[in-house]
Design a protein around this motif. Sequence first.
Motif: not given
Length: 151
Positions: A62-70, A105-111
């Motif tokens: 299981f992996i849980r990430g968080n992508f919140d640029p704010e 996924e992070a890279k695809n979101r621009g991180f």
Amino acid sequence: MGELRLEELSAKTIVAANNLSLRRGQEQFVTPPSYAIADAYLSPVTSWPRVVLNSDDEVVGFIRGNFDPESTQEEFRSCIWRVTVAASEQGTGVGRFAVVALAEEAKNRGFDRVTAVWEPGDDGPEQFFLRVGFTISGETQYGENIGVLGL
């Protein structure tokens, strides 16, 4: 290792994800204090929960990430919130597979980086994070390590 794939956490997989067994001594490292405190502020919109399934469709991780640029805390903008691998599957590439997928996924979101926070300790996840490419960049106010993986 066999073929692995990710699937979004669902009603079908949540029980298996919650029941993943750990090696003795690892339980204390599942949720560092920084994450436990910040968890109340985590939005379902920014959360990225996934299970890792093997070729027999068994949940093995299981992996849980968080992508919140704010996010006001830089270490929580693009981060691994939790990664758990069944005790019987540790050391077989399941965790690396999950981290690489989250990094993509992070890279695809621009991180341009992913962070992780962990408590130091003999049975903790530090060696895993270092092996998959994280470098320690600092410490939280609770003495946990902050690791960074450049993308």
